[in-house]
Motif scaffolding. Structure first.
Motif, PDB file in Angstrom:
ATOM      1  N   GLY A 305     -48.488 -28.175   8.542  1.00  0.00           N
ATOM      2  CA  GLY A 305     -47.260 -27.405   8.402  1.00  0.00           C
ATOM      3  C   GLY A 305     -47.485 -25.996   8.911  1.00  0.00           C
ATOM      4  O   GLY A 305     -48.462 -25.343   8.530  1.00  0.00           O
ATOM      5  N   ARG A 308     -42.204 -21.689  11.204  1.00  0.00           N
ATOM      6  CA  ARG A 308     -41.420 -21.937  12.414  1.00  0.00           C
ATOM      7  C   ARG A 308     -41.477 -20.769  13.392  1.00  0.00           C
ATOM      8  O   ARG A 308     -41.454 -20.970  14.611  1.00  0.00           O
ATOM      9  CB  ARG A 308     -39.971 -22.260  12.033  1.00  0.00           C
ATOM     10  N   HIS A 321     -42.469 -33.845  17.395  1.00  0.00           N
ATOM     11  CA  HIS A 321     -41.247 -33.738  16.598  1.00  0.00           C
ATOM     12  C   HIS A 321     -41.609 -33.305  15.186  1.00  0.00           C
ATOM     13  O   HIS A 321     -42.354 -33.983  14.484  1.00  0.00           O
ATOM     14  CB  HIS A 321     -40.520 -35.080  16.552  1.00  0.00           C
ATOM     15  N   GLY A 322     -41.094 -32.155  14.775  1.00  0.00           N
ATOM     16  CA  GLY A 322     -41.391 -31.637  13.448  1.00  0.00           C
ATOM     17  C   GLY A 322     -40.226 -31.802  12.495  1.00  0.00           C
ATOM     18  O   GLY A 322     -39.072 -31.929  12.906  1.00  0.00           O
ATOM     19  N   THR A 323     -40.535 -31.822  11.206  1.00  0.00           N
ATOM     20  CA  THR A 323     -39.507 -31.860  10.170  1.00  0.00           C
ATOM     21  C   THR A 323     -39.568 -30.568   9.368  1.00  0.00           C
ATOM     22  O   THR A 323     -40.607 -29.902   9.321  1.00  0.00           O
ATOM     23  CB  THR A 323     -39.714 -33.065   9.235  1.00  0.00           C
ATOM     24  N   GLU A 324     -38.465 -30.204   8.743  1.00  0.00           N
ATOM     25  CA  GLU A 324     -38.403 -28.955   7.999  1.00  0.00           C
ATOM     26  C   GLU A 324     -38.961 -29.124   6.590  1.00  0.00           C
ATOM     27  O   GLU A 324     -38.732 -30.131   5.924  1.00  0.00           O
ATOM     28  CB  GLU A 324     -36.958 -28.454   7.922  1.00  0.00           C
ATOM     29  N   TYR A 325     -39.706 -28.116   6.155  1.00  0.00           N
ATOM     30  CA  TYR A 325     -40.242 -28.070   4.796  1.00  0.00           C
ATOM     31  C   TYR A 325     -40.252 -26.602   4.398  1.00  0.00           C
ATOM     32  O   TYR A 325     -41.178 -25.862   4.734  1.00  0.00           O
ATOM     33  CB  TYR A 325     -41.652 -28.660   4.767  1.00  0.00           C
ATOM     34  N   ALA A 329     -42.406 -25.888   9.784  1.00  0.00           N
ATOM     35  CA  ALA A 329     -42.182 -27.095  10.577  1.00  0.00           C
ATOM     36  C   ALA A 329     -43.399 -27.977  10.339  1.00  0.00           C
ATOM     37  O   ALA A 329     -44.538 -27.523  10.472  1.00  0.00           O
ATOM     38  CB  ALA A 329     -42.042 -26.760  12.056  1.00  0.00           C
ATOM     39  N   VAL A 330     -43.170 -29.219   9.959  1.00  0.00           N
ATOM     40  CA  VAL A 330     -44.254 -30.120   9.579  1.00  0.00           C
ATOM     41  C   VAL A 330     -44.398 -31.211  10.635  1.00  0.00           C
ATOM     42  O   VAL A 330     -43.412 -31.846  11.035  1.00  0.00           O
ATOM     43  CB  VAL A 330     -43.991 -30.743   8.194  1.00  0.00           C
ATOM     44  N   PHE A 331     -45.641 -31.418  11.069  1.00  0.00           N
ATOM     45  CA  PHE A 331     -45.933 -32.404  12.102  1.00  0.00           C
ATOM     46  C   PHE A 331     -46.906 -33.439  11.547  1.00  0.00           C
ATOM     47  O   PHE A 331     -47.932 -33.090  10.961  1.00  0.00           O
ATOM     48  CB  PHE A 331     -46.541 -31.731  13.333  1.00  0.00           C
ATOM     49  N   HIS A 332     -46.562 -34.702  11.744  1.00  0.00           N
ATOM     50  CA  HIS A 332     -47.406 -35.805  11.304  1.00  0.00           C
ATOM     51  C   HIS A 332     -48.123 -36.389  12.510  1.00  0.00           C
ATOM     52  O   HIS A 332     -47.540 -36.515  13.588  1.00  0.00           O
ATOM     53  CB  HIS A 332     -46.569 -36.906  10.646  1.00  0.00           C
TER      54      HIS A 332
END
Length: 336
Positions: A305, A308, A321-325, A329-332
């Protein structure tokens, strides 16, 4: 000894640093059509255990157009070792594989065996020790799984809140039976002494600017604990690292889940975090990547994470592609 497959000269800079012009060419392995069970072979290649991960992507060396995420990452089924991009070239260019490797895949029923952390570690060490004997430079990692997050410099209030958050998530900084605190603290001058007392003493030590490092145990029940290390990165930030390697493998996901619950309680103030269940990114300079300056990401952990507003300084995240937390921005790491 682990067998290798698909380390062609075109991949000389990835995965096998000893590859050279004497290695076979990928172009010579390209065919007009693949095996009758090519789809199942590709599925096998993609389902193996990833033991070393890289960030970013590389272009298809045959066509020069398609991008291959994670190129240079290493995967294994316990008997054979190959690069992540091998599946791409078999699927798209029907690349020929050694007959004994194909026979091995079929004998396994197209199902890659599951590997324990210890098996993955053994293969990782064998691979990089072999490279070292050839005089090549290879990442040197202890492969200790960890969970790290970064917070603004702790105050008496925020350090007490952190201890409370850990407790609410099922992690006690004092032993549940003795209520004793086990740990050490070290000043910025390097003087190290025992940390004795209770949670209030720990909270005060975490907030005290004279201490650069504070180490203690977080207890999961009476007989399991995680070594916890809080380091002052600079006057404005501290790093909290939990060594999930200290927990038996069967219970590590419970430890990770507990730490995520603790982090969830104050996600708004998190400056960044890393979850690495294997430890392949242990030598990455996360301080610079997440809170400092510079430090390009070379190895991708399970989850990272990052604030941003810092993404513009890290183009290696551009294709991910990241997701919001909260503010992150969180990347798996992509599943293979």
């Amino acid at each position: 000894m682990i067998k290798r497959v698909g380390f062609y000269r075109e991949f000389g800079g990835h995965g096998d640093p000893s590859a050279s012009a004497s290695a076979p060419s990928l172009r010579d392995a390209v065919r007009a059509a693949g095996e009758w069970d090519e789809d199942q072979i590709v599925a096998y290649l993609e389902s193996a255990t990833e033991i070393y991960s890289t960030m970013g992507a590389e272009r298809d060396v045959i066509t020069g157009d398609d991008w291959i995420p994670g190129a240079g990452s290493l995967v294994t089924d316990g008997s054979w070792l190959w690069l992540v991009e091998l599946a791409h070239y078999v699927r798209n260019h029907h690349m020929a594989l050694p007959s004994d490797f194909v026979d091995h895949i079929r004998a396994n029923g197209y199902v890659s065996p599951s590997l324990s952390h210890e098996q993955s570690l053994k293969i990782f060490n064998e691979y990089f020790d072999r490279d070292a004997s050839h005089g090549a430079t290879a990442p040197r990692s202890t492969l200790r799984p960890f969970f790290t997050w970064y917070v603004p410099a702790l105050t008496n209030t925020s350090s007490a809140a952190l201890i409370k958050q850990l407790g609410a998530a099922g992690l006690s900084v004092a032993h549940p039976l003795t209520d004793a605190l086990f740990g050490f603290r070290e000043t910025v001058e390097g003087r190290k002494g025992p940390l004795m007392g209770g949670p209030d003493v720990l909270a005060a030590s975490l907030a005290d600017g004279q201490y650069r490092d504070v180490e203690f145990q977080c207890w999961m029940g009476y007989d399991q604990s995680l070594a916890t290390h809080v380091r002052r990165i600079d006057p404005s930030a501290q790093k909290v690292t939990f060594q999930i390697a200290d927990v038996p493998e069967a219970d590590r996901e419970d430890a990770v889940a507990a730490l995520v619950r603790a982090l969830d309680q104050d996600a708004a103030h998190c400056l960044g975090f890393v979850i690495d269940r294997i430890g392949t990114s242990g030598e990455q300079d996360w301080d610079r990547v997440l809170v400092g300056h510079g430090g390009q990401l070379a190895v991708l952990p399970d989850i990272v994470g990052i604030r941003r507003e810092r993404l513009s300084a890290h183009p290696e995240f551009a294709a991910a592609h990241g997701t919001e937390y909260g503010p992150l921005a969180v990347f798996h790491r992509p599943e293979r």
